[in-house]
Design an enzyme around this catalytic site. Sequence first.
Site, PDB file in Angstrom:
ATOM      1  N   GLU A 176       4.380  -6.464   1.451  1.00  0.00           N
ATOM      2  CA  GLU A 176       3.614  -7.114  -0.144  1.00  0.00           C
ATOM      3  C   GLU A 176       3.173  -5.566  -0.753  1.00  0.00           C
ATOM      4  O   GLU A 176       1.992  -6.264  -1.436  1.00  0.00           O
ATOM      5  CB  GLU A 176       1.993  -7.495   0.456  1.00  0.00           C
ATOM      6  CG  GLU A 176       2.169  -8.464   1.071  1.00  0.00           C
ATOM      7  CD  GLU A 176       0.457  -9.553   1.861  1.00  0.00           C
ATOM      8  OE1 GLU A 176       0.078 -10.368   1.995  1.00  0.00           O
ATOM      9  OE2 GLU A 176      -0.353  -7.885   1.453  1.00  0.00           O
ATOM     10  N   PRO A 177       4.564  -5.156  -1.415  1.00  0.00           N
ATOM     11  CA  PRO A 177       3.976  -4.145  -2.093  1.00  0.00           C
ATOM     12  C   PRO A 177       3.706  -4.384  -3.430  1.00  0.00           C
ATOM     13  O   PRO A 177       4.068  -5.489  -4.590  1.00  0.00           O
ATOM     14  CB  PRO A 177       6.144  -3.720  -2.620  1.00  0.00           C
ATOM     15  CG  PRO A 177       6.140  -4.948  -2.236  1.00  0.00           C
ATOM     16  CD  PRO A 177       5.867  -5.711  -1.352  1.00  0.00           C
ATOM     17  N   GLY A 178       2.486  -4.118  -4.147  1.00  0.00           N
ATOM     18  CA  GLY A 178       2.425  -4.203  -5.806  1.00  0.00           C
ATOM     19  C   GLY A 178       2.684  -2.818  -6.631  1.00  0.00           C
ATOM     20  O   GLY A 178       3.436  -2.912  -7.090  1.00  0.00           O
ATOM     21  N   TYR A 220      -2.336  -1.766 -11.931  1.00  0.00           N
ATOM     22  CA  TYR A 220      -3.482  -1.406 -11.971  1.00  0.00           C
ATOM     23  C   TYR A 220      -3.694  -0.939 -13.160  1.00  0.00           C
ATOM     24  O   TYR A 220      -5.098  -0.575 -13.167  1.00  0.00           O
ATOM     25  CB  TYR A 220      -4.001  -0.612 -10.365  1.00  0.00           C
ATOM     26  CG  TYR A 220      -3.931  -1.669  -9.509  1.00  0.00           C
ATOM     27  CD1 TYR A 220      -3.754  -2.447  -8.552  1.00  0.00           C
ATOM     28  CD2 TYR A 220      -2.330  -1.121  -8.680  1.00  0.00           C
ATOM     29  CE1 TYR A 220      -4.035  -3.001  -7.896  1.00  0.00           C
ATOM     30  CE2 TYR A 220      -2.260  -1.878  -7.526  1.00  0.00           C
ATOM     31  CZ  TYR A 220      -2.521  -3.349  -6.876  1.00  0.00           C
ATOM     32  OH  TYR A 220      -2.039  -3.365  -5.655  1.00  0.00           O
ATOM     33  N   CYS A 231     -18.058   4.426 -26.216  1.00  0.00           N
ATOM     34  CA  CYS A 231     -19.392   5.334 -25.862  1.00  0.00           C
ATOM     35  C   CYS A 231     -19.860   5.021 -24.786  1.00  0.00           C
ATOM     36  O   CYS A 231     -20.532   4.775 -24.170  1.00  0.00           O
ATOM     37  CB  CYS A 231     -20.015   4.985 -27.315  1.00  0.00           C
ATOM     38  SG  CYS A 231     -19.498   5.065 -28.506  1.00  0.00           S
ATOM     39  N   ARG A 287      -8.119   3.371 -14.604  1.00  0.00           N
ATOM     40  CA  ARG A 287      -8.878   4.007 -13.254  1.00  0.00           C
ATOM     41  C   ARG A 287      -9.057   5.367 -12.449  1.00  0.00           C
ATOM     42  O   ARG A 287      -8.562   6.548 -11.835  1.00  0.00           O
ATOM     43  CB  ARG A 287      -6.848   4.175 -12.447  1.00  0.00           C
ATOM     44  CG  ARG A 287      -5.956   2.899 -12.356  1.00  0.00           C
ATOM     45  CD  ARG A 287      -4.421   2.065 -11.723  1.00  0.00           C
ATOM     46  NE  ARG A 287      -4.234   2.506 -10.124  1.00  0.00           N
ATOM     47  CZ  ARG A 287      -4.790   4.185 -10.193  1.00  0.00           C
ATOM     48  NH1 ARG A 287      -3.431   4.923 -10.786  1.00  0.00           N
ATOM     49  NH2 ARG A 287      -3.887   4.663  -8.883  1.00  0.00           N
ATOM     50  N   TYR A 305     -11.134   5.284  -9.751  1.00  0.00           N
ATOM     51  CA  TYR A 305     -10.831   6.302  -8.638  1.00  0.00           C
ATOM     52  C   TYR A 305     -10.332   7.555  -8.925  1.00  0.00           C
ATOM     53  O   TYR A 305      -9.621   8.081  -8.069  1.00  0.00           O
ATOM     54  CB  TYR A 305      -9.134   5.277  -8.866  1.00  0.00           C
ATOM     55  CG  TYR A 305      -9.416   3.619  -8.261  1.00  0.00           C
ATOM     56  CD1 TYR A 305      -9.763   3.892  -7.553  1.00  0.00           C
ATOM     57  CD2 TYR A 305      -8.731   3.211  -8.665  1.00  0.00           C
ATOM     58  CE1 TYR A 305     -10.197   2.018  -7.195  1.00  0.00           C
ATOM     59  CE2 TYR A 305      -8.336   1.744  -9.228  1.00  0.00           C
ATOM     60  CZ  TYR A 305      -9.449   1.091  -7.600  1.00  0.00           C
ATOM     61  OH  TYR A 305      -9.357  -0.553  -7.895  1.00  0.00           O
ATOM     62  N   GLY A 363       1.081  -1.040  -0.107  1.00  0.00           N
ATOM     63  CA  GLY A 363       0.225   0.541  -0.222  1.00  0.00           C
ATOM     64  C   GLY A 363       1.040   1.245  -0.279  1.00  0.00           C
ATOM     65  O   GLY A 363       0.303   2.426   0.241  1.00  0.00           O
TER      66      GLY A 363
END
Length: 403
Positions: free
Chosen positions: A260-262, A357, A329, A299, A303, A219
Amino acid sequence: MLQNKDLLTIAKEFGTPLYVYDTYSIKKQYERLITAFKNVSKLKINYAAKALSNITILKFIKKLGSGLDTVSIQEVKLGLIAGFKAGEIIYTPNGVSFNEIAEVAKMGVQINIDNISILKEFGEKYKSIPVCIRINPHVDAGGNYKISVGHEDSKFGISINQIPILLTIISNTKIKINGIHMHTGSDVLDINDFLNASDILLKHAMYFKDLDFIDFGGGFKVPYKPGDIETNINELGNKLADRFNSFCKSYGKKIDFILEPGKFLVSDAGYFLTSVNVVKQTNSTIFVHLNSGFNHLIRPMYYDSYHHIENISNIGGKKKIYTVVGYICETDTFGKNREIEKISKGDVLVFKNAGAYCFTMASNYNSRPRPSEVLWHNNKSLLIREEEDFDDILNKQLDVELD
Ligand SMILES: *Cc1c(COP(=O)(O)O)cnc(C)c1O
Protein backbone atom coordinates in the site's frame (compact mmCIF):
# COMPACT_ATOMS: atom_id res chain seq x y z
CA MET A 1 10.48 14.46 -17.24
CA LEU A 2 9.48 17.84 -15.89
CA GLN A 3 12.35 20.39 -15.94
CA ASN A 4 12.69 23.66 -14.01
CA LYS A 5 12.14 25.66 -17.22
CA ASP A 6 8.83 23.82 -17.80
CA LEU A 7 7.81 24.60 -14.22
CA LEU A 8 8.47 28.30 -14.82
CA THR A 9 6.29 28.23 -17.94
CA ILE A 10 3.52 26.48 -15.96
CA ALA A 11 3.83 29.05 -13.14
CA LYS A 12 3.39 31.85 -15.71
CA GLU A 13 0.41 30.15 -17.31
CA PHE A 14 -1.52 29.22 -14.13
CA GLY A 15 -0.11 31.62 -11.52
CA THR A 16 1.16 30.74 -8.03
CA PRO A 17 0.79 29.22 -5.49
CA LEU A 18 0.31 26.03 -7.47
CA TYR A 19 0.81 22.29 -7.15
CA VAL A 20 2.13 20.44 -10.22
CA TYR A 21 2.32 16.64 -10.58
CA ASP A 22 4.29 14.69 -13.18
CA THR A 23 2.60 11.45 -14.32
CA TYR A 24 5.92 10.17 -15.72
CA SER A 25 7.37 10.04 -12.20
CA ILE A 26 4.33 8.20 -10.77
CA LYS A 27 4.56 5.59 -13.55
CA LYS A 28 8.32 5.18 -13.06
CA GLN A 29 7.88 4.58 -9.31
CA TYR A 30 5.02 2.14 -9.90
CA GLU A 31 7.20 0.15 -12.30
CA ARG A 32 10.11 0.16 -9.83
CA LEU A 33 7.87 -1.51 -7.25
CA ILE A 34 6.60 -4.10 -9.73
CA THR A 35 10.20 -4.92 -10.68
CA ALA A 36 11.42 -5.06 -7.07
CA PHE A 37 8.67 -7.50 -6.07
CA LYS A 38 8.67 -9.53 -9.31
CA ASN A 39 9.39 -12.79 -7.45
CA VAL A 40 6.09 -12.62 -5.63
CA SER A 41 3.63 -14.77 -7.55
CA LYS A 42 0.45 -12.76 -6.92
CA LEU A 43 1.44 -9.14 -6.33
CA LYS A 44 -1.16 -6.41 -5.89
CA ILE A 45 -0.47 -2.72 -5.32
CA ASN A 46 -3.08 -0.59 -3.59
CA TYR A 47 -2.21 3.09 -3.78
CA ALA A 48 -2.83 4.90 -0.45
CA ALA A 49 -5.24 7.63 -1.53
CA LYS A 50 -4.66 9.91 1.44
CA ALA A 51 -1.22 10.88 0.09
CA LEU A 52 -2.77 12.65 -2.92
CA SER A 53 -6.42 12.17 -3.70
CA ASN A 54 -7.25 14.28 -6.73
CA ILE A 55 -9.59 12.13 -8.86
CA THR A 56 -7.54 12.63 -12.04
CA ILE A 57 -4.47 11.32 -10.20
CA LEU A 58 -6.53 8.37 -8.93
CA LYS A 59 -7.67 7.67 -12.50
CA PHE A 60 -4.08 7.69 -13.73
CA ILE A 61 -2.95 5.32 -10.98
CA LYS A 62 -5.89 3.02 -11.71
CA LYS A 63 -4.75 2.88 -15.36
CA LEU A 64 -1.33 1.68 -14.19
CA GLY A 65 -3.10 -1.40 -12.75
CA SER A 66 -3.26 -0.37 -9.10
CA GLY A 67 -6.01 -0.89 -6.56
CA LEU A 68 -6.79 1.64 -3.84
CA ASP A 69 -6.20 1.89 -0.09
CA THR A 70 -8.64 4.22 1.65
CA VAL A 71 -9.14 5.46 5.21
CA SER A 72 -12.53 7.20 5.03
CA ILE A 73 -15.86 6.67 3.29
CA GLN A 74 -15.16 9.89 1.39
CA GLU A 75 -11.94 8.43 -0.04
CA VAL A 76 -13.90 5.31 -1.02
CA LYS A 77 -16.40 7.51 -2.90
CA LEU A 78 -13.58 9.41 -4.65
CA GLY A 79 -12.11 6.05 -5.69
CA LEU A 80 -15.42 4.87 -7.12
CA ILE A 81 -15.79 8.14 -9.07
CA ALA A 82 -12.25 7.68 -10.39
CA GLY A 83 -13.27 4.28 -11.79
CA PHE A 84 -12.03 1.79 -9.20
CA LYS A 85 -14.45 -1.10 -8.73
CA ALA A 86 -15.59 -1.67 -5.14
CA GLY A 87 -13.66 -4.97 -5.17
CA GLU A 88 -10.43 -3.12 -5.98
CA ILE A 89 -10.67 -0.94 -2.87
CA ILE A 90 -9.58 -1.74 0.67
CA TYR A 91 -10.81 0.40 3.54
CA THR A 92 -8.46 0.70 6.54
CA PRO A 93 -10.01 3.20 8.94
CA ASN A 94 -8.83 3.88 12.47
CA GLY A 95 -11.39 4.50 15.13
CA VAL A 96 -14.27 5.46 12.82
CA SER A 97 -17.85 4.71 13.75
CA PHE A 98 -19.37 1.26 13.31
CA ASN A 99 -22.03 2.76 11.04
CA GLU A 100 -19.47 4.08 8.59
CA ILE A 101 -17.73 0.70 8.46
CA ALA A 102 -21.04 -1.08 7.85
CA GLU A 103 -21.95 1.37 5.08
CA VAL A 104 -18.63 0.84 3.29
CA ALA A 105 -18.92 -2.94 3.69
CA LYS A 106 -22.34 -2.86 2.01
CA MET A 107 -20.76 -1.06 -0.97
CA GLY A 108 -18.70 -4.23 -1.60
CA VAL A 109 -15.40 -2.75 -0.46
CA GLN A 110 -12.92 -4.94 1.44
CA ILE A 111 -13.03 -3.93 5.11
CA ASN A 112 -9.94 -3.91 7.30
CA ILE A 113 -10.79 -3.84 11.00
CA ASP A 114 -8.32 -2.53 13.55
CA ASN A 115 -9.96 -3.06 16.91
CA ILE A 116 -11.53 -5.90 18.81
CA SER A 117 -14.85 -4.36 19.81
CA ILE A 118 -15.75 -3.43 16.22
CA LEU A 119 -14.68 -6.88 15.01
CA LYS A 120 -17.00 -8.47 17.53
CA GLU A 121 -19.93 -6.23 16.62
CA PHE A 122 -19.29 -6.67 12.90
CA GLY A 123 -19.03 -10.44 13.26
CA GLU A 124 -22.31 -10.58 15.17
CA LYS A 125 -24.20 -8.48 12.60
CA TYR A 126 -22.58 -9.36 9.27
CA LYS A 127 -20.87 -12.70 9.63
CA SER A 128 -21.32 -13.42 5.91
CA ILE A 129 -19.02 -10.53 4.94
CA PRO A 130 -15.35 -11.58 5.18
CA VAL A 131 -13.03 -9.02 6.72
CA CYS A 132 -9.32 -8.31 6.97
CA ILE A 133 -7.76 -7.49 10.32
CA ARG A 134 -5.00 -5.04 11.02
CA ILE A 135 -2.34 -6.47 13.29
CA ASN A 136 0.03 -4.34 15.33
CA PRO A 137 3.32 -6.27 15.27
CA HIS A 138 4.99 -4.07 17.94
CA VAL A 139 7.98 -2.80 16.03
CA ASP A 140 9.54 0.66 16.05
CA ALA A 141 9.67 1.75 12.45
CA GLY A 142 9.24 5.01 10.62
CA GLY A 143 11.00 8.32 10.10
CA ASN A 144 9.83 9.99 13.30
CA TYR A 145 7.51 9.43 16.24
CA LYS A 146 4.49 11.09 14.64
CA ILE A 147 4.54 8.72 11.68
CA SER A 148 5.58 5.54 13.48
CA VAL A 149 2.37 3.57 13.90
CA GLY A 150 3.30 -0.07 14.51
CA HIS A 151 4.84 0.20 17.97
CA GLU A 152 3.44 -1.07 21.24
CA ASP A 153 1.91 2.25 22.33
CA SER A 154 0.41 3.05 18.94
CA LYS A 155 -3.34 3.50 18.58
CA PHE A 156 -3.30 1.45 15.36
CA GLY A 157 -4.07 -2.21 14.87
CA ILE A 158 -4.86 -5.17 17.10
CA SER A 159 -1.92 -6.21 19.24
CA ILE A 160 -0.27 -9.53 18.39
CA ASN A 161 -0.64 -10.28 22.09
CA GLN A 162 -4.42 -10.22 21.65
CA ILE A 163 -4.51 -13.01 19.05
CA PRO A 164 -6.10 -15.46 21.53
CA ILE A 165 -9.03 -13.04 22.08
CA LEU A 166 -9.29 -12.59 18.32
CA LEU A 167 -9.51 -16.31 17.77
CA THR A 168 -12.25 -16.62 20.37
CA ILE A 169 -14.31 -13.89 18.68
CA ILE A 170 -13.79 -15.53 15.29
CA SER A 171 -14.95 -18.91 16.54
CA ASN A 172 -17.92 -17.43 18.43
CA THR A 173 -19.19 -15.23 15.59
CA LYS A 174 -18.11 -17.52 12.68
CA ILE A 175 -16.84 -14.43 10.84
CA LYS A 176 -14.40 -15.21 8.03
CA ILE A 177 -11.00 -13.51 8.13
CA ASN A 178 -9.85 -13.30 4.49
CA GLY A 179 -6.78 -11.13 5.01
CA ILE A 180 -4.34 -9.81 7.55
CA HIS A 181 -2.64 -6.46 7.37
CA MET A 182 0.05 -4.33 8.91
CA HIS A 183 1.28 -0.81 8.31
CA THR A 184 4.15 0.14 10.57
CA GLY A 185 4.81 3.75 9.64
CA SER A 186 6.04 6.15 7.02
CA ASP A 187 9.63 6.87 5.95
CA VAL A 188 10.70 3.35 6.95
CA LEU A 189 14.32 3.29 5.84
CA ASP A 190 15.82 0.19 7.42
CA ILE A 191 14.55 -2.82 5.52
CA ASN A 192 15.27 -4.96 8.58
CA ASP A 193 12.49 -3.11 10.43
CA PHE A 194 10.16 -4.02 7.60
CA LEU A 195 11.38 -7.61 7.45
CA ASN A 196 11.14 -8.12 11.22
CA ALA A 197 7.57 -6.87 11.24
CA SER A 198 6.78 -9.06 8.22
CA ASP A 199 8.21 -12.14 9.97
CA ILE A 200 5.93 -11.47 12.94
CA LEU A 201 2.94 -11.01 10.65
CA LEU A 202 3.67 -14.20 8.70
CA LYS A 203 4.18 -16.21 11.87
CA HIS A 204 0.78 -15.13 13.19
CA ALA A 205 -0.90 -15.54 9.79
CA MET A 206 -0.80 -19.30 10.36
CA TYR A 207 -3.59 -18.94 12.94
CA PHE A 208 -6.03 -17.84 10.21
CA LYS A 209 -7.23 -20.59 7.90
CA ASP A 210 -9.20 -18.66 5.24
CA LEU A 211 -6.69 -16.07 4.06
CA ASP A 212 -6.90 -14.80 0.48
CA PHE A 213 -4.23 -12.13 1.00
CA ILE A 214 -1.65 -10.62 3.29
CA ASP A 215 -1.23 -6.85 3.17
CA PHE A 216 2.20 -5.53 4.18
CA GLY A 217 1.21 -1.85 4.12
CA GLY A 218 3.29 1.01 2.79
CA GLY A 219 5.76 3.43 4.28
CA PHE A 220 8.81 3.24 2.00
CA LYS A 221 11.14 6.18 2.43
CA VAL A 222 11.97 8.36 -0.54
CA PRO A 223 14.98 10.69 -0.97
CA TYR A 224 14.22 14.28 0.08
CA LYS A 225 17.61 15.91 -0.47
CA PRO A 226 19.99 15.63 -3.37
CA GLY A 227 22.06 12.52 -2.54
CA ASP A 228 19.64 11.41 0.21
CA ILE A 229 19.22 7.73 1.00
CA GLU A 230 16.01 5.77 0.38
CA THR A 231 14.55 2.36 1.22
CA ASN A 232 16.44 -0.31 -0.74
CA ILE A 233 13.36 -1.52 -2.50
CA ASN A 234 15.03 -4.22 -4.61
CA GLU A 235 16.69 -5.91 -1.66
CA LEU A 236 13.45 -5.67 0.32
CA GLY A 237 11.50 -7.10 -2.63
CA ASN A 238 13.82 -10.10 -2.99
CA LYS A 239 13.99 -10.91 0.71
CA LEU A 240 10.30 -10.43 1.38
CA ALA A 241 9.34 -12.48 -1.68
CA ASP A 242 11.45 -15.39 -0.40
CA ARG A 243 9.77 -15.25 2.99
CA PHE A 244 6.30 -14.89 1.49
CA ASN A 245 6.74 -17.70 -1.01
CA SER A 246 7.89 -20.10 1.66
CA PHE A 247 4.96 -19.00 3.81
CA CYS A 248 2.58 -19.87 0.95
CA LYS A 249 4.19 -23.33 0.70
CA SER A 250 3.59 -24.13 4.34
CA TYR A 251 0.17 -22.47 4.27
CA GLY A 252 -0.73 -24.76 1.37
CA LYS A 253 -2.14 -22.04 -0.89
CA LYS A 254 -0.87 -19.20 -3.09
CA ILE A 255 -2.47 -16.05 -1.73
CA ASP A 256 -2.20 -12.40 -2.80
CA PHE A 257 0.67 -10.25 -1.62
CA ILE A 258 -0.46 -6.64 -1.20
CA LEU A 259 1.52 -3.41 -0.79
CA GLU A 260 0.00 0.00 0.00
CA PRO A 261 2.45 2.69 -1.04
CA GLY A 262 1.44 6.34 -0.84
CA LYS A 263 4.55 8.47 -0.56
CA PHE A 264 6.65 6.11 -2.69
CA LEU A 265 4.38 6.57 -5.70
CA VAL A 266 3.61 10.28 -5.59
CA SER A 267 6.08 12.21 -3.41
CA ASP A 268 8.70 12.85 -6.06
CA ALA A 269 6.06 13.55 -8.72
CA GLY A 270 4.92 16.74 -6.97
CA TYR A 271 6.22 20.32 -7.17
CA PHE A 272 4.86 23.24 -5.18
CA LEU A 273 5.37 26.58 -6.93
CA THR A 274 5.30 29.82 -4.97
CA SER A 275 6.29 33.45 -5.59
CA VAL A 276 8.39 35.77 -3.47
CA ASN A 277 6.36 38.58 -1.86
CA VAL A 278 9.11 40.19 0.21
CA VAL A 279 12.85 39.78 0.73
CA LYS A 280 13.57 41.10 4.23
CA GLN A 281 17.04 41.66 5.65
CA THR A 282 17.12 41.69 9.45
CA ASN A 283 20.12 41.96 11.77
CA SER A 284 21.07 38.34 11.33
CA THR A 285 19.02 36.81 8.56
CA ILE A 286 17.62 37.32 5.09
CA PHE A 287 14.00 36.20 5.24
CA VAL A 288 12.16 35.33 2.05
CA HIS A 289 8.37 35.59 2.44
CA LEU A 290 6.38 33.53 -0.04
CA ASN A 291 2.77 33.88 -1.16
CA SER A 292 1.98 30.74 0.83
CA GLY A 293 2.38 29.25 4.28
CA PHE A 294 1.51 26.17 6.31
CA ASN A 295 -2.04 26.56 5.07
CA HIS A 296 -0.76 25.07 1.80
CA LEU A 297 2.27 23.02 2.88
CA ILE A 298 2.42 22.00 6.52
CA ARG A 299 4.95 19.14 6.48
CA PRO A 300 8.01 21.30 7.28
CA MET A 301 6.29 22.71 10.40
CA TYR A 302 4.36 19.63 11.51
CA TYR A 303 6.94 16.91 10.86
CA ASP A 304 10.11 19.02 10.53
CA SER A 305 10.25 17.60 7.01
CA TYR A 306 12.88 18.77 4.59
CA HIS A 307 11.65 19.95 1.19
CA HIS A 308 14.35 21.00 -1.22
CA ILE A 309 13.83 24.59 -2.44
CA GLU A 310 15.17 26.10 -5.68
CA ASN A 311 14.77 29.49 -7.35
CA ILE A 312 13.58 28.65 -10.86
CA SER A 313 13.59 32.32 -11.87
CA ASN A 314 17.38 32.30 -11.46
CA ILE A 315 18.47 28.83 -12.60
CA GLY A 316 22.25 28.43 -12.24
CA GLY A 317 22.54 31.76 -10.36
CA LYS A 318 25.03 32.37 -7.57
CA LYS A 319 23.81 30.98 -4.24
CA LYS A 320 23.18 32.88 -0.99
CA ILE A 321 21.84 31.84 2.41
CA TYR A 322 18.14 32.49 3.06
CA THR A 323 15.48 31.53 5.56
CA VAL A 324 12.30 30.82 3.62
CA VAL A 325 9.04 31.59 5.44
CA GLY A 326 5.37 32.06 4.65
CA TYR A 327 2.80 34.82 4.91
CA ILE A 328 0.81 33.26 7.76
CA CYS A 329 0.51 35.11 11.08
CA GLU A 330 2.29 32.40 12.99
CA THR A 331 5.81 31.02 12.65
CA ASP A 332 5.81 29.11 9.40
CA THR A 333 9.39 28.36 8.45
CA PHE A 334 9.72 26.29 5.28
CA GLY A 335 13.50 26.13 5.44
CA LYS A 336 16.14 27.72 7.69
CA ASN A 337 19.51 28.92 6.37
CA ARG A 338 19.13 27.36 2.94
CA GLU A 339 21.57 27.86 0.12
CA ILE A 340 19.43 29.06 -2.79
CA GLU A 341 20.13 30.86 -6.08
CA LYS A 342 20.00 34.64 -5.41
CA ILE A 343 16.40 35.66 -4.75
CA SER A 344 14.55 38.84 -5.78
CA LYS A 345 10.95 39.94 -5.23
CA GLY A 346 8.62 38.17 -7.71
CA ASP A 347 10.89 35.15 -8.27
CA VAL A 348 9.26 31.73 -8.42
CA LEU A 349 10.55 29.19 -5.88
CA VAL A 350 9.84 25.47 -6.20
CA PHE A 351 9.48 22.94 -3.38
CA LYS A 352 10.44 19.40 -4.40
CA ASN A 353 8.76 16.19 -3.18
CA ALA A 354 5.45 18.01 -2.92
CA GLY A 355 3.29 15.12 -4.15
CA ALA A 356 2.52 13.23 -0.94
CA TYR A 357 0.73 14.67 2.10
CA CYS A 358 1.01 18.24 0.83
CA PHE A 359 -2.16 19.33 -0.95
CA THR A 360 -4.20 16.75 0.98
CA MET A 361 -3.11 18.35 4.27
CA ALA A 362 -3.78 21.92 3.10
CA SER A 363 -6.31 24.09 4.93
CA ASN A 364 -8.02 27.48 4.80
CA TYR A 365 -6.13 28.88 7.80
CA ASN A 366 -6.00 32.71 7.76
CA SER A 367 -9.09 32.44 5.51
CA ARG A 368 -6.91 31.84 2.48
CA PRO A 369 -8.11 29.76 -0.48
CA ARG A 370 -6.36 26.48 -1.31
CA PRO A 371 -4.31 26.53 -4.53
CA SER A 372 -4.87 24.93 -7.94
CA GLU A 373 -3.43 21.61 -9.03
CA VAL A 374 -1.97 20.93 -12.46
CA LEU A 375 -1.04 17.61 -14.04
CA TRP A 376 1.96 17.38 -16.38
CA HIS A 377 1.04 14.54 -18.69
CA ASN A 378 2.60 13.69 -22.08
CA ASN A 379 4.38 17.07 -22.12
CA LYS A 380 1.17 18.99 -21.58
CA SER A 381 -0.10 20.84 -18.52
CA LEU A 382 -3.71 20.10 -17.54
CA LEU A 383 -5.61 21.91 -14.81
CA ILE A 384 -7.01 19.24 -12.45
CA ARG A 385 -8.28 21.49 -9.66
CA GLU A 386 -9.28 25.13 -9.71
CA GLU A 387 -7.96 27.49 -7.08
CA GLU A 388 -10.53 28.20 -4.40
CA ASP A 389 -11.91 31.72 -4.18
CA PHE A 390 -13.53 33.86 -1.52
CA ASP A 391 -16.91 32.18 -2.12
CA ASP A 392 -15.36 28.90 -0.99
CA ILE A 393 -14.21 30.57 2.21
CA LEU A 394 -17.71 31.86 2.85
CA ASN A 395 -19.45 28.70 1.66
CA LYS A 396 -21.39 26.90 4.45
CA GLN A 397 -20.98 29.79 6.87
CA LEU A 398 -24.31 31.04 8.18
CA ASP A 399 -24.78 34.73 8.78
CA VAL A 400 -26.99 34.42 11.86
CA GLU A 401 -28.98 37.37 13.19
CA LEU A 402 -28.07 38.05 16.82
CA ASP A 403 -30.16 40.11 19.19
C1 LIG B 1 -1.01 6.17 5.10
C2 LIG B 1 -1.12 4.73 4.90
C3 LIG B 1 -0.34 4.09 3.92
C4 LIG B 1 0.68 4.80 3.06
O1 LIG B 1 1.82 5.22 3.75
P1 LIG B 1 3.05 5.85 2.95
O2 LIG B 1 4.02 6.22 3.99
O3 LIG B 1 2.53 7.05 2.22
O4 LIG B 1 3.54 4.81 2.01
C5 LIG B 1 -0.54 2.73 3.73
N1 LIG B 1 -1.44 2.04 4.48
C6 LIG B 1 -2.18 2.62 5.44
C7 LIG B 1 -3.14 1.81 6.22
C8 LIG B 1 -2.04 3.97 5.69
O5 LIG B 1 -2.78 4.54 6.65
